[in-house]
Design an enzyme around this catalytic site. Structure first.
Site, PDB file in Angstrom:
ATOM      1  N   GLU A 262      35.045  -3.685  -1.363  1.00  0.00           N
ATOM      2  CA  GLU A 262      35.059  -3.023  -0.066  1.00  0.00           C
ATOM      3  C   GLU A 262      36.017  -3.727   0.909  1.00  0.00           C
ATOM      4  O   GLU A 262      35.984  -4.948   1.062  1.00  0.00           O
ATOM      5  CB  GLU A 262      33.637  -2.999   0.509  1.00  0.00           C
ATOM      6  CG  GLU A 262      33.514  -2.357   1.884  1.00  0.00           C
ATOM      7  CD  GLU A 262      34.026  -0.918   1.928  1.00  0.00           C
ATOM      8  OE1 GLU A 262      33.750  -0.163   0.984  1.00  0.00           O
ATOM      9  OE2 GLU A 262      34.704  -0.561   2.900  1.00  0.00           O
ATOM     10  N   THR A 306      36.549   5.186   2.156  1.00  0.00           N
ATOM     11  CA  THR A 306      36.099   4.902   0.789  1.00  0.00           C
ATOM     12  C   THR A 306      36.149   6.151  -0.086  1.00  0.00           C
ATOM     13  O   THR A 306      36.576   6.095  -1.245  1.00  0.00           O
ATOM     14  CB  THR A 306      34.650   4.389   0.796  1.00  0.00           C
ATOM     15  OG1 THR A 306      34.615   3.133   1.450  1.00  0.00           O
ATOM     16  CG2 THR A 306      34.115   4.208  -0.607  1.00  0.00           C
ATOM     17  N   HIS A 422      32.254  -4.987   4.993  1.00  0.00           N
ATOM     18  CA  HIS A 422      32.535  -3.727   5.688  1.00  0.00           C
ATOM     19  C   HIS A 422      32.617  -3.984   7.177  1.00  0.00           C
ATOM     20  O   HIS A 422      31.894  -4.811   7.711  1.00  0.00           O
ATOM     21  CB  HIS A 422      31.420  -2.720   5.376  1.00  0.00           C
ATOM     22  CG  HIS A 422      31.740  -1.318   5.799  1.00  0.00           C
ATOM     23  ND1 HIS A 422      31.697  -0.912   7.108  1.00  0.00           N
ATOM     24  CD2 HIS A 422      32.115  -0.231   5.071  1.00  0.00           C
ATOM     25  CE1 HIS A 422      32.042   0.371   7.173  1.00  0.00           C
ATOM     26  NE2 HIS A 422      32.303   0.802   5.957  1.00  0.00           N
ATOM     27  N   ASP A 481      39.601  -1.018  -1.541  1.00  0.00           N
ATOM     28  CA  ASP A 481      39.697   0.417  -1.232  1.00  0.00           C
ATOM     29  C   ASP A 481      40.589   0.727  -0.041  1.00  0.00           C
ATOM     30  O   ASP A 481      41.264   1.745  -0.025  1.00  0.00           O
ATOM     31  CB  ASP A 481      38.310   1.060  -1.086  1.00  0.00           C
ATOM     32  CG  ASP A 481      37.500   0.525   0.089  1.00  0.00           C
ATOM     33  OD1 ASP A 481      37.795  -0.586   0.570  1.00  0.00           O
ATOM     34  OD2 ASP A 481      36.553   1.216   0.511  1.00  0.00           O
ATOM     35  N   HIS A 482      40.583  -0.150   0.957  1.00  0.00           N
ATOM     36  CA  HIS A 482      41.413   0.098   2.144  1.00  0.00           C
ATOM     37  C   HIS A 482      41.413  -1.133   3.028  1.00  0.00           C
ATOM     38  O   HIS A 482      40.742  -2.111   2.718  1.00  0.00           O
ATOM     39  CB  HIS A 482      40.914   1.318   2.929  1.00  0.00           C
ATOM     40  CG  HIS A 482      39.423   1.285   3.201  1.00  0.00           C
ATOM     41  ND1 HIS A 482      38.858   0.416   4.083  1.00  0.00           N
ATOM     42  CD2 HIS A 482      38.410   1.995   2.662  1.00  0.00           C
ATOM     43  CE1 HIS A 482      37.546   0.598   4.106  1.00  0.00           C
ATOM     44  NE2 HIS A 482      37.238   1.546   3.238  1.00  0.00           N
TER      45      HIS A 482
HETATM   46  C1  GP9 Z   1      29.220   3.405   2.271  1.00  0.00           C
HETATM   47  C2  GP9 Z   1      30.463   2.699   1.936  1.00  0.00           C
HETATM   48  C3  GP9 Z   1      31.388   2.625   3.123  1.00  0.00           C
HETATM   49  O1  GP9 Z   1      28.423   3.837   1.234  1.00  0.00           O
HETATM   50  O2  GP9 Z   1      31.024   3.050   0.772  1.00  0.00           O
HETATM   51  O3  GP9 Z   1      32.356   3.583   3.208  1.00  0.00           O
HETATM   52  P1  GP9 Z   1      33.573   3.437   4.235  1.00  0.00           P
HETATM   53  O4  GP9 Z   1      33.002   3.358   5.633  1.00  0.00           O
HETATM   54  O5  GP9 Z   1      34.318   2.181   3.885  1.00  0.00           O
HETATM   55  O6  GP9 Z   1      34.392   4.635   4.049  1.00  0.00           O
HETATM   56 MN    MN Z   2      35.324   1.435   2.188  1.00  0.00          MN
END
Ligand code: GP9
Ligand code: MN
Length: 860
Positions: A262, A306, A422, A481-482
């Site tokens: 993440e 995500t 996150h 992911d980002h």
């Molecule tokens: C939540 C997680 C976060 O289940 O995958 O998603 P994001 O906010 O990074 O798009």
């Molecule tokens: Mn994410």
């Protein structure tokens, strides 16, 4: 007092407007009660709670207000009828939610009426008597009318009044909406989770809004036809690149784990803040000789964050210009996703995520992608302190997940989605093991700490992964992911990276995320090819040896050596090895030099405009595929719409699926038992899972041996070994110092807290070669002077220990065949990593070492 009561009674029981308000109040109260007792909408702050409790007001006033438009008694009946409809909507949702943690949509209802028995059957079984409370107020109103306590007042109320209430309810709605937006911007465009819409705007609103949006998308979908595909297939065929024979099929038949890191950015790799390495475990994976690691790999996400990354990684389709494709189309469209493709090659698939299954509409989307199992929040233990913001904390989540991987029939394809790193990166203090950076920006400073936490969690997982032996047969792919730090934090980024300048160009470069393909035995490299998430699936299929010439994917195989290397960003920016487009301006990628339009020569102009066109074409064709659901028209072997009804991810169904899985002789668990490899011990220092005295703050409090004089150091080692040898002898085990033959590679000394050995960049150094505690063939026990690897009984598990100058004892569990290099006493390509994890500070070994270091410090 009596007078006011009387007035109130007259108002509520004898006036039509009074009845209207009575119905509204009762409806709001019971909805609130249902929110609190029948749903778990996850209102976290007081503010969210207030919005949640107020949100039924606007729609109740508006909808019940329709009754006021009618004359006489009819007006009452219509209000009651509307109340009944709204209540039934709530009732049905209570039942549906209990099973699916999501809300009913028109699509679902109409689909289930087409194939009868679907919803109805499963819902009937979960009804609870208390669910009926939602009808109580209506019954009460009817009774009060019947016994004439409420008198139906046929007198006209004037034309204006109903409209006044409608206007008032609109204003209340606007206030509600702006409160919601102040807490969650992008709520309606990005949606995130149906639970969020209900939490902020209410159940009635959700149903209306969802119906409206579904109708919009259905209109586009139903107009589309097979001929819309022509330009898409032309594009795809023109952009197909050949596979690389050097890599094709290298992971054929292997298990695959896609490990979602993440918000993990590439800049973290090898990054040091004030001399301290932040992500030693992921760094080591990045540099591992068995890893193909990409250092020019970009995230290409849009508003779907995500979910966009997942869509690209597993479908090679872009997210949408606005909102989330998984949310809007995940439950309806035809896809040809990785789990589905691999199911044709005998793979079983599962995805693991410690967050709510409804987030980003995963529950629905993963079915369309063909995932056999989806283990989400409701399947994880969730004790006090386990959950933070978006899901179960990574260390707990990964430790819980590990045994389930062993229960998947092989070969398997799985995905593990972490969540602790996150935004807003304000993790629980007790979980943090490094200090903040000091840029003064909360987000940036927290990011370093949570990224470090994620890295530790990865280290613990890798330790298990190797010691279980699963690594022998599995390819594991790590990707970020980002971004974690958006361009709103430029000043802090400058400080953190110690750079004078960080502008629009730099922000595009900052979108790099790691892609690491790690597999013991794989001939690794650091690959500088430019690419992005869209390119992953074709790259994976190349490695898996799966024919990919008849699929509809917008990415290109990054291993082919022939990819275009044009990385499209969702907003039309792009990066190529030569040019970067950032916020509409062009730059040279290698040095960030701005190309002013007056400086462009004719060739360059053409090149740049071609690139811009190529990027827009790629994006818009991908959007067309999703928005018009074109894969349903794509004729190719093995592609048929996934039968979503085959799958269920409820808590019970998930349990059942894994029960079934675990019976297969193909699971790694069953094979491991046959091989005689013991149940691998998953070692974690998650403060929530270990006792207080074992917590990592104690780890930091270890007395360092680094400052000891060489003689004192030697004494510590000798005394420690003698003491340990005694323990070993009592337990009928042998102990010896282990000199790894030909293993000069630092990675042999990998710990879950960083490489140790000669590398001066890493803070942990062994005081001597590792100790090895083993079952001796000749029956010798205790401390043995010389190292004799032939005496090790490799059929029984053995353990290695490192006593390190940071004052900790590190342990690695080794099993037969796990490390063939160790097994043969020779370094082989596969002898790469021995993962050590620090022993708890309550362990006798730690305490002994501590005591010895301390007493020898005294002598200094
Ligand atoms: C939540 C997680 C976060 O289940 O995958 O998603 P994001 O906010 O990074 O798009
Ligand atoms: Mn994410």
């Amino acid at each position: 007092m009596n007078l006011t009561l009387k007035k109130l009674k007259t108002f509520f029981f004898e006036k039509r407007i009074g009845f209207y308000f009575l119905a509204v109040i009762l409806y709001v109260l019971k909805t609130d009660l249902a929110y609190l007792t029948k749903f778990s909408l996850g209102a976290q702050s007081l503010y969210q709670q207030i919005i949640m409790l107020l949100n039924p007001i606007a729609t109740a006033m508006l909808l019940l207000g329709i009754g006021l438009l009618f004359k006489g008694r009819k007006s009452y009946y219509i209000m009651l009828f509307i109340d009944f409809l709204m209540t039934t909507l709530m009732f049905a949702n209570i039942l549906y939610y209990r099973e699916f943690s999501d809300f009913l949509t028109i699509e679902l209802v109409s689909r289930s009426s087409q194939n009868s028995g679907g919803l109805g059957g499963s819902i009937a079984g979960i009804f609870k008597l208390t669910d009926l409370f939602v009808y109580l107020d209506i019954v009460l109103l009817i009774v009060l009318i019947a016994v004439k306590v409420i008198k139906l007042n046929p007198a006209p109320i004037g034309r204006r009044k109903p409209f006044t209430y409608i206007v008032i309810s609109f204003s209340i709605f606007c206030a509600n909406l702006s409160m919601a937006y102040s807490d969650r911007s992008g709520l309606l465009t990005r949606t995130f989770d149906n639970n969020y819409i209900v939490k902020y705007l209410g159940l009635n609103f959700f149903t209306g809004y969802n119906t409206f949006r579904a109708q919009e998308t259905n209109a586009v979908r139903s107009k589309a036809n097979a001929s819309d595909l022509t330009s898409v297939t032309q594009y795809i065929d023109q952009h197909r690149v050949p596979v690389n024979p050097q890599y094709f099929g290298k992971a054929k038949g292997k298990n695959v784990i896609i490990f979602h890191l993440e918000s993990f950015q590439q800049f973290l790799i090898d990054f040091k803040y004030e001399g301290k390495v932040i992500t030693p475990n992921i760094n080591a994976l990045f540099h591992n000789p068995n890893s193909i690691s990409f250092d020019n790999f970009f995230n290409q996400i849009g508003e779907g964050k995500t979910s966009d990354a997942e869509m690209m990684m597993e479908n090679s389709l872009f997210g949408l210009p606005a909102g989330s494709a998984m949310l809007q189309y995940g439950g309806e469209n035809t896809f040809n996703a990785a789990p589905d493709i691999l199911s044709n090659h005998n793979y079983k698939s599962a995805v693991f995520h410690g967050g709510a299954g409804s987030f980003w509409n995963r529950d629905a989307t993963y079915k369309s992608w063909g995932y056999d199992a989806f283990m989400s929040l409701h399947s994880y233990p969730n004790k006090k302190g386990y959950y933070h913001e978006y899901g179960i904390k990574d260390k707990i989540f990964l430790k819980t997940t590990a045994p389930y991987l062993e229960q998947l029939p092989q070969p398997f394809y799985s995905k593990i989605i972490t969540v602790s790193n996150h935004y807003a990166f304000d993790f629980d203090k007790e979980d943090l093991t490094i200090d903040k950076s000091d840029t003064g920006d909360k987000t940036v400073d927290g990011y370093i700490q949570t990224a470090h936490y994620l890295d530790e969690a990865v280290g613990e997982f890798m330790n298990w992964f190797h010691s279980s032996g699963l690594s022998k047969n599995t390819m594991i792919v790590f990707y970020g992911d980002h971004f974690g730090i958006s361009d709103n934090h430029k000043p802090a980024i400058r400080k953190l990276l110690d750079r004078k300048h960080f502008g629009e160009f730099d922000d595009v470069q900052f979108q790099r995320v790691p892609l690491i393909v790690y597999m013991p035995g794989l001939k690794g490299k650091i690959d500088h090819t430019y690419g992005g998430e869209i390119d992953f699936l074709p790259t994976l299929l190349d490695l898996m040896g799966i024919d990919n010439t008849k699929t509809l994917q917008f990415g290109q195989d990054l291993l082919s050596g022939k990819s275009n290397q044009v990385v499209a960003m969702r907003n039309g920016n792009f990066v190529t090895p030569k040019y970067t487009k950032a916020k509409g301006k062009y730059y040279l990628t290698k040095n960030g030099k701005h190309i002013a339009s007056e400086d462009e020569d004719a060739n360059e102009k053409e090149e740049l405009s071609n690139l811009t066109n190529a990027v827009t074409t790629q994006l818009s064709l991908s959007d067309r595929v999703i928005q018009r659901d074109l894969l349903r028209f794509y004729k190719t072997p093995n592609l048929k719409k996934v039968d979503r009804s085959k799958y269920s991810y409820t808590k019970n169904a998930t349990e059942k699926t894994f029960d079934q899985f675990s019976e297969s002789p193909q699971t790694y668990e069953n094979q491991r038992q046959k091989l005689g490899i013991a149940d691998p011990n998953y070692i974690t220092d998650a403060p929530e899972l270990i006792t207080k005295s074992e917590r990592p703050n104690n780890r930091l409090a270890a007395v360092s041996a680094a400052g000891l004089k060489p003689d004192a150091k030697k004494k510590v080692v000798n005394d420690f070994n003698a003491w340990f040898g005694q323990q070993a002898g009592t337990n009928k085990l042998g102990l010896m110092t282990f000199k790894p033959l030909n293993v000069n590679d630092n990675s042999f000394y990998q710990t879950s807290f960083g490489k140790i050995g000669n590398n001066k960049d890493y803070p942990i150094h062994p005081l001597e070669n590792p100790l090895i505690l083993y079952h001796s063939k000749s029956g010798k026990t205790g401390l043995l002077n010389e190292s004799n690897q032939n005496d090790i009984d490799f059929n029984k598990p053995f353990t290695m220990y490192l006593i390190a100058d940071d004052g900790n004892v590190y342990e690695a569990n080794i099993f037969k065949d796990t490390f063939p290099g160790v097994y043969n006493g020779l370094a082989t390509n596969e002898t790469q990593m021995v993962y050590y994890t620090p022993l708890p500070h309550t362990s006798s070994m730690f305490l002994k070492l501590h005591e010895l270091i301390e007493s020898n410090h005294d002598k200094d």
